[in-house]
Design an enzyme around this catalytic site. Structure first.
Site, short mmCIF file in Angstrom:
data_model
loop_
_atom_site.label_atom_id
_atom_site.label_comp_id
_atom_site.label_asym_id
_atom_site.label_seq_id
_atom_site.Cartn_x
_atom_site.Cartn_y
_atom_site.Cartn_z
CG HIS A 39 -1.82 -1.19 1.32
ND1 HIS A 39 -1.37 -2.43 1.69
CD2 HIS A 39 -3.15 -1.30 1.09
CE1 HIS A 39 -2.39 -3.27 1.69
NE2 HIS A 39 -3.48 -2.62 1.33
N GLY A 128 -3.65 -3.91 12.05
CA GLY A 128 -4.10 -4.54 10.82
C GLY A 128 -5.59 -4.33 10.74
CG LEU A 130 -8.58 -0.52 8.73
CD1 LEU A 130 -9.35 0.05 7.54
CD2 LEU A 130 -7.25 0.20 8.89
CG ASP A 166 -11.01 8.69 5.34
OD1 ASP A 166 -11.73 9.56 5.85
OD2 ASP A 166 -10.13 8.95 4.49
N GLY A 167 -10.65 4.56 7.31
CA GLY A 167 -11.16 3.25 7.71
C GLY A 167 -11.17 3.08 9.22
CB SER A 392 -23.40 -8.58 36.46
OG SER A 392 -24.68 -8.01 36.61
CD GLU A 419 -19.73 -5.02 26.02
OE1 GLU A 419 -20.60 -5.34 26.82
OE2 GLU A 419 -19.92 -4.17 25.10
CG PHE A 445 -22.06 -9.10 25.86
CD1 PHE A 445 -23.14 -9.58 25.13
CD2 PHE A 445 -22.32 -8.39 27.02
CE1 PHE A 445 -24.44 -9.36 25.54
CE2 PHE A 445 -23.63 -8.16 27.45
CZ PHE A 445 -24.69 -8.65 26.70
CG HIS A 469 -24.00 -13.85 33.83
ND1 HIS A 469 -23.11 -13.22 34.67
CD2 HIS A 469 -25.24 -13.52 34.27
CE1 HIS A 469 -23.76 -12.54 35.59
NE2 HIS A 469 -25.07 -12.72 35.38
#
Length: 678
Positions: A39, A128, A130, A166-167, A392, A419, A445, A469
């Site tokens: 790139h 790597g 983004l 931007d990414g 929790s 997260e 999660f 949990h």
């Protein structure tokens, strides 16, 4: 060339900023051209910004890449890795030779396609995916402020700089990260945004019309836009950011592929070599009449002078830390030392013995809280947190005070419902040094945290994820919160220790393993529901073996029941049921398959035995077949959970002592029939 000659060349008055920046551009062009892959566009576009940053502001010393008080530089737009590799070569990092640049993207080179921490000196984090870089940098900036609050400006006084594209800002993780950084007012964090308005598909306007400056300002940042090819504008913006009372975004309006006559400003220069003809035209356009990988002596000398700029600052820092009183010096070096103090081992041993004596019938998340309470004072560099689930996850010790905006003396971070950013920030904290980070959320999660967990495993860093949990045992919240596939998914990540302890003693031992694993991240999968104790006192840390025998019949085995976590007690009950029918069942607890895999073949064979095997886990089968062998059976989940009390769910999904006993009898019958036919 000797040092005096270098010095004379470096002081040449007519050496321009453009010549220094063009050295970056053409090293990137030439390396990508030789590799026929890479790139070039971003390094060509951001060369001016990088030149100003590295030659005027960044505090670093190539002779000691790990100097603790260096500024951190994170290339979040990791696809533009040749920007960083060119800078490392030009400023004099040992090992980053022209031969390494010529070997860009090749086997065993120090110049892989995306920067990799631990592989290349001067690379602060693996980037790597983004957005991960900017979120990791938030953790670095937070760690700097936390260390500064403890040890003062003489020991800790540096900035974290990020180049993001931007990414990075389109990825959702960036929203969480900038929100957290703005809330905590991490004013030593400066993001240099490659604002070139181009993405892979074409103009960013195809998919994005965000006002990034307004977005960052709304999150509590200072934000400005400059001409990214004007060195004085770049320098002035960085100087303002360094004196800001909040984190800063500098949107650098650049031209991607700057200097390439037919490709600059287009997506064509983003991720492909220029080609020989366009590269030659670029040399003409930028007045660079030098062969590939050739850097004029005067330009290289000026860059090496920039690389030596931080040497005196490092020496002064060393002298300042030597003059610290013993009361200050020892805690500072202890924080930077990754080893655990003796006081920790004593605290952990006492707690483990207490658990063995008490045999408490508690959830493993409650046992985990007792571990944290017991070791927090012995480990002052333990930095906790939770993604808005403190009560929790039970992740906060009684002695831990919260980290607050502008107040960094605490040791507990309220990450909010973030997260993605929490996991990446913990990577940054671990990479910065000075703390052992852990953070909590629900196991369901885990996929929000997974990209950062994967990078932690790739980087071999100690980060501890407390995920509670852990099964259908959480009950009424239903299938959206009941993790059935997550254990298998996490176990598929190389170098990740996934622990599922079955009682309080195993929980303490799992924490001990995670804290001692300096080259691996860990996930502690903990129950919501209470679990009966089954471990006796004495002996070493059995969780460290990955799996071990809990019940061994005196006269040999007819079947081996292997279980994890809350299902160990079910397997023990099933063994008792089978004993009534004179069936000899061994029970194996397997809290960490990853550690079990590392044991000797002989140990694994001794634990697993030759009898038919039954696996028991309230999750999908995943890699269980590896451990069950031919003729084994798995008792667990085959689909999603449901909303009901835990005991109902275990009964309805067939994860009971009777179901395990029936499966065992079935396997024994098949085994005996096969032996008869043989």
């Amino acid at each position: 060339m000797n040092a005096p000659a270098l010095s004379r060349i470096a002081s040449r008055p007519d050496l321009s900023h453009a010549e220094m920046a063009n050295a970056i551009r053409f090293l990137a062009i030439d390396a990508v051209e030789k590799a026929k892959s890479g790139h070039p566009g971003m390094p060509m576009g951001m060369a001016d910004v990088a030149t100003v940053l590295f030659s005027r502001f960044l505090k670093f010393d190539p002779s000691d890449p790990a100097w603790p008080d260096r500024d951190r530089f994170v290339l979040s737009a990791g696809h533009g890795s040749m920007l960083l590799y060119a800078l490392l070569h030009l400023t004099g990092y040992e090992g980053m030779t022209l031969d390494e640049l010529r070997a860009f993207r090749q086997w065993a080179s120090k110049t892989p396609g995306h920067p990799e921490y631990g592989h290349t000196a001067g690379v602060e984090t693996t980037t790597g995916p983004l957005g991960q870089g900017i979120a990791t940098a938030v953790g670095m900036a937070l760690a700097e402020r936390l260390m500064n609050a403890r040890f003062g400006d003489d020991c800790v006084d540096h900035y974290t700089y990020v180049i993001a594209g931007d990414g990075c800002l389109m990825e959702g993780i960036s929203h969480e990260a900038i929100s957290l950084a703005g809330h905590l007012r991490l004013n030593r964090l400066i993001v240099l945004f490659d604002d070139n308005e181009i993405s892979i598909d074409g103009a960013t306007s195809l998919s994005c019309s965000d006002d990034q400056l307004a977005r960052f300002r709304a999150a509590g940042w200072s934000a400005s836009r400059i001409d990214g090819h004007d060195p004085e504008a770049i320098a002035a913006a960085i100087e303002r950011a360094r004196n800001s009372d909040r984190p800063s975004l500098i949107a650098c309006r650049t031209i991607i592929g700057f200097g390439a006559p037919n490709r600059q400003g287009t997506e064509k220069v983003h991720g492909a070599p220029l080609g020989g003809e366009e590269a030659a035209k670029t040399r003409d356009a930028l007045n660079w009449p030098h062969a590939p990988f050739e850097i004029p002596e005067a330009v290289l000398a000026q860059w090496r002078r920039a690389g030596r700029r931080g040497h005196a600052a490092r020496r002064c820092w060393i002298e300042r830390t030597k003059r610290l009183s013993s009361d200050s010096r020892s805690p500072f070096h202890d924080a930077l030392n990754r080893n655990l103090p003796c006081s920790y081992a004593q605290a952990m041993t006492k707690l483990r013995d207490d658990f063995a004596a008490e045999r408490p019938n508690i959830a493993t998340r409650q046992a985990s809280q007792r571990v944290i309470d017991a070791i927090a004072e012995a480990l002052p560099n333990l930095l906790g947190g939770s993604a808005d689930l403190t009560h929790s996850n039970l992740t906060r010790a009684r002695t831990q005070r919260p980290v607050q905006p502008g107040s960094f003396a605490g040791s507990y971070v309220h990450y909010g419902v973030r997260e993605h950013a929490m996991a990446a920030a913990m990577n940054g904290i671990a990479l910065h040094g000075g703390f052992i980070p852990y953070g909590g959320t629900f196991l369901s999660f885990a996929d929000y945290s997974r990209p950062a967990i994967r990078l932690a495993a790739l980087m071999n860093i100690r980060v501890i994820h407390v995920m509670t949990h852990d099964s259908i045992g959480l009950g009424e919240d239903g299938p959206t919160h009941q993790p059935v596939e997550h254990l298998a998914s996490l176990r598929a990540i190389p170098n990740l220790l996934v622990f599922r302890p079955g009682d309080a003693v195993e929980t303490a031992e799992a924490w001990d393993c995670a804290l001692r694993a300096q080259a691996s991240p860990s996930v502690l999968c903990l129950s919501r529901q209470a679990l009966p104790a089954f471990r006796e006192g004495g002996g070493g840390n059995l969780v460290a073996r990955g799996a071990y025998v809990v019940v061994e019949p005196e006269s040999g085995r007819d079947v081996t029941l292997i279980a994890t976590g809350s299902e160990v007690s079910i397997a023990i009950a099933a063994a008792k049921t089978l004993a009534k029918d004179n069936v000899r069942a061994a029970v194996v607890s397997a809290p960490c398959f990853e550690l079990f895999r590392r044991q000797s073949h002989e140990y694994r064979a001794e634990v697993l035995g030759d009898a038919p095997r039954i696996g028991v886990e309230a999750a999908v089968e995943g890699e269980w077949a590896r451990w069950l062998g031919d003729g084994g059976e798995f008792v667990g989940m085959t689909g999603f959970g449901a909303s009901a009390p835990a005991e109902t769910l275990y009964r309805e999904f067939g994860i009971t002592e009777n179901a395990v006993a029936i499966a065992a009898m079935r396997c024994i019958a098949r085994s005996r029939m096969a032996a008869t036919w043989a």
